[in-house]
Design a protein around this motif. Structure first.
Motif, PDB file in Angstrom:
ATOM      1  N   GLN A  74       0.868  -1.161   0.000  1.00 13.13           N
ATOM      2  CA  GLN A  74       0.000   0.000   0.000  1.00 13.13           C
ATOM      3  C   GLN A  74       0.912   1.220   0.000  1.00 13.13           C
ATOM      4  O   GLN A  74       1.818   1.320   0.825  1.00 13.13           O
ATOM      5  CB  GLN A  74      -0.890  -0.005   1.240  1.00 13.13           C
ATOM      6  N   ARG A 124      -7.275   5.794  -0.726  1.00 15.88           N
ATOM      7  CA  ARG A 124      -7.868   6.922   0.011  1.00 15.88           C
ATOM      8  C   ARG A 124      -7.268   8.242  -0.463  1.00 15.88           C
ATOM      9  O   ARG A 124      -6.126   8.293  -0.920  1.00 15.88           O
ATOM     10  CB  ARG A 124      -7.544   6.817   1.505  1.00 15.88           C
ATOM     11  N   VAL A 182      -9.644   0.650  -3.749  1.00 13.73           N
ATOM     12  CA  VAL A 182      -8.568   1.309  -4.494  1.00 13.73           C
ATOM     13  C   VAL A 182      -7.614   2.094  -3.597  1.00 13.73           C
ATOM     14  O   VAL A 182      -6.409   2.080  -3.802  1.00 13.73           O
ATOM     15  CB  VAL A 182      -9.183   2.247  -5.563  1.00 13.73           C
ATOM     16  N   ILE A 232      -2.578  10.833  -0.984  1.00 13.51           N
ATOM     17  CA  ILE A 232      -3.397   9.815  -1.635  1.00 13.51           C
ATOM     18  C   ILE A 232      -2.775   8.450  -1.376  1.00 13.51           C
ATOM     19  O   ILE A 232      -1.584   8.248  -1.583  1.00 13.51           O
ATOM     20  CB  ILE A 232      -3.509  10.076  -3.156  1.00 13.51           C
ATOM     21  N   THR A 233      -3.603   7.546  -0.879  1.00 10.91           N
ATOM     22  CA  THR A 233      -3.158   6.187  -0.595  1.00 10.91           C
ATOM     23  C   THR A 233      -3.697   5.264  -1.678  1.00 10.91           C
ATOM     24  O   THR A 233      -4.868   5.359  -2.033  1.00 10.91           O
ATOM     25  CB  THR A 233      -3.716   5.725   0.761  1.00 10.91           C
ATOM     26  N   LEU A 234      -2.844   4.413  -2.229  1.00 11.51           N
ATOM     27  CA  LEU A 234      -3.296   3.486  -3.268  1.00 11.51           C
ATOM     28  C   LEU A 234      -2.895   2.064  -2.907  1.00 11.51           C
ATOM     29  O   LEU A 234      -1.825   1.836  -2.339  1.00 11.51           O
ATOM     30  CB  LEU A 234      -2.667   3.837  -4.623  1.00 11.51           C
ATOM     31  N   LYS A 235      -3.761   1.120  -3.288  1.00 12.46           N
ATOM     32  CA  LYS A 235      -3.438  -0.284  -3.042  1.00 12.46           C
ATOM     33  C   LYS A 235      -2.718  -0.871  -4.240  1.00 12.46           C
ATOM     34  O   LYS A 235      -3.107  -0.614  -5.393  1.00 12.46           O
ATOM     35  CB  LYS A 235      -4.723  -1.057  -2.772  1.00 12.46           C
TER      36      LYS A 235
END
Lengths: 378, 378
Positions: free
Chosen positions: A103, B310, B308, A113-116
């Motif tokens: 992550q 945050r 997806v 912004i956090t992305l997986k």
């Protein structure tokens, strides 16, 4: 756990180049991701659609990139979405940090912004090509050759080998490039400045068109490497892999006629515009052809569509010699051929209404020749 | 039997304007044609899709057109095809002559193109609008009003009246323009410089968007005429007809709140960029919303997509007053609203998490107001 910061514009450019190999709708879902690998030397971005693979390297020594690497690692991120997110970041630099297992946190200005992502173990291994003994080509020359030939390859899968472009190096320096869809053919020959090992390969024309988009004109030379079923174009920062087509390419040399009965020299741009007018109406005819009439030194073009109307046009010529002739053909083939010709004038040579005619730029009679097959009418 | 010659570029421009009313795939085949009527005064080109009709006049007195009329008449020609043919003509002027019944010959340079046409009797009669007592509007102001409101109209046919824009003139000079799709609303009021007869009409938003494309900024004023079910915008050379929507437009005045508990002034461009980032992730959430948090004078935006990732972002503000608040809404509505605002700053006023909030440009508090309905989240 990855951690780096970088100039947004430089990163986006590399990402967009890599993206050209990535298809949003790939049957193998993992191929819609971009692979990001961070080492102490820089960042490698990898994309692939199974046919083409592109690796793009951003070095810590690239001053424009301003790349600062705090921690190495690798991750897969959904390519299209990731590009949109990076594009939207507010500042001219951003920070990318893996905050927990697969992550990432992107920080830019006041935006977080956090992305997986996904494990890079899921990504397929790209075919390896041994990088010894390269053939070195000027990028501009290679792109010219592609633009002169690839358009003539077939777009239909009924004969897969014809969807490729045939490249043959003989005598270590004579490069022949040819493509045909069996209705028209384009062949370019040239002597390379630097010698290389002889080869005989068929490269998908789609891969070559992507090559011309990926390698910008600032890249002066590319190294070319071959394996059994792969080809690698490599510059300082970009590695572009394409699979090769299997099978035997037809013998095209025997198709090229040597003797002609009629020759006409045209202004390339004028002839193209006349053919574009003719095509507007020929599209509405049953066989889709234009008729060229050569009579007493005058050349004219004619289309008669019972539904829509007619075109009659006297064509400007620079010279006309030989026998009178009437010949019908698909004007789209001639338009494509004229687009590929760089010269202001073009020489077209005919044998008879039922034999293919040739087209050569008048500056370079030997090395670039195109063939168009006429259509029999009545 | 028509016969005229004209400058190609001038004719093409008029043809392309007329073409905006012509749909290639009209259920009524004759509406895919352009009607050409040649009188001693000039040429009228007419196109229609049944909803919108455009008449474009080229006068013999227009010096740029260089129009020479040898013979008058009228004909219908397939619009898309005719434009392509005229575009392809080699010379800067061309000659159009009816050579036999409903068949024209275009001559330009050495090129001769014959096209088949149809009888103008086949063309439907456009609705007549009586042209007395016009309302005169500045084109630029009318286009501004359209750009500020029409986007908020509904695109769904479930409530047809909401696909229109409501224009009401009261007291002969007070023009109110409003559009809503029931999730958001945009209303513009203004005092006209010149008085006119009061009216109350609903114009399809699609017609108004075409109006903005057809009337260039060089056209300073337009005359507006109404009939029962049609409206005509007219300039010196262009007549633009649109049908009106039938039915009663909902009373929107009562929706606009007057008292608020929280007010925030934002930089328009910054807020829009932040919402575009938020939308990238909100598109992947179940309810598609962004959460705005106003607390102790700080404003932040949040999206959490379990799939997806945050977004968390502190927003730049110019002033914050009133109560703390958390409110969720579709960021696309705010982005559209911000695009319509011409001012650098925008004031957003809230009542509660479940009541619509308003948006006004900070330069012009009274006349341009937008409303966005929040989404309830737990």
């Amino acid at each position: 756990m990855i951690h780096f910061s970088i100039n947004k514009a430089v990163f986006l450019q590399a990402l967009n180049t890599t993206k050209r190999a990535i298809s949003h709708k790939n049957a193998i879902p993992v191929l819609s991701t971009v692979k990001i690998e961070v080492s102490n030397e820089g960042i490698t971005l990898t994309g692939s659609n199974g046919q083409i693979s592109i690796e793009n390297f951003i070095s810590i020594q690239d001053e424009n990139a301003g790349l600062l690497i705090s921690s190495t690692g690798s991750i897969l991120l959904e390519a299209g979405f990731f590009i949109n997110v990076v594009s939207s970041l507010p500042d001219i630099v951003f920070d990318l940090k893996e905050i927990e297992q697969k992550q990432i946190l992107l920080t830019s200005g006041k935006s977080e912004i956090t992305l997986k992502g996904k494990e890079t173990e899921l990504y397929p291994r790209l075919q390896e090509v041994s990088t010894s003994n390269p053939l070195i080509l000027e990028t501009k020359i290679l792109k010219d050759i592609i633009n002169e030939t690839a358009f003539a390859a077939s777009t239909q899968e009924s004969r897969p080998i014809l969807t490729g472009v045939h490249l043959v190096l003989t005598e270590n320096q004579t490069l022949k490039t040819v493509a045909t869809d069996s209705h028209r053919m384009s062949q370019r020959k040239m002597q390379l400045e630097k010698a290389g090992d002889n080869f005989d390969v068929v490269i998908p024309s789609r891969s070559l068109r992507e090559f011309t988009a990926v390698f910008s004109d600032e890249i002066e030379t590319v190294e070319v490497f071959f394996s059994n079923n792969q080809l690698l174009f490599r510059s300082q920062n970009i590695s572009f892999y394409t699979r090769l087509l299997e099978g035997t390419y037809p013998d095209t040399d025997r198709l090229i006629p040597k003797e002609f009965n009629t020759k006409v020299t045209f202004d390339t741009a004028h002839l193209r515009q006349a053919m574009e007018r003719a095509r507007l109406l020929s599209n509405a005819t049953q066989n889709g052809t234009v008729k060229l009439e050569i009579q007493n030194g005058l050349v004219s073009a004619h289309v008669n569509s019972p539904e829509v109307g007619r075109v009659n046009e006297e064509l400007d010529t620079l010279s006309v010699s030989g026998q009178d002739l009437m010949i019908s053909f698909n004007p789209s083939y001639l338009i494509d051929a004229l687009k590929a010709v760089g010269s202001e004038q073009v020489e077209i040579s005919f044998i008879s209404p039922i034999r293919p005619f040739t087209l050569v730029p008048n500056t370079n009679q030997e090395d670039f020749i195109q063939l168009i097959t006429p259509v029999r009418t009545n």
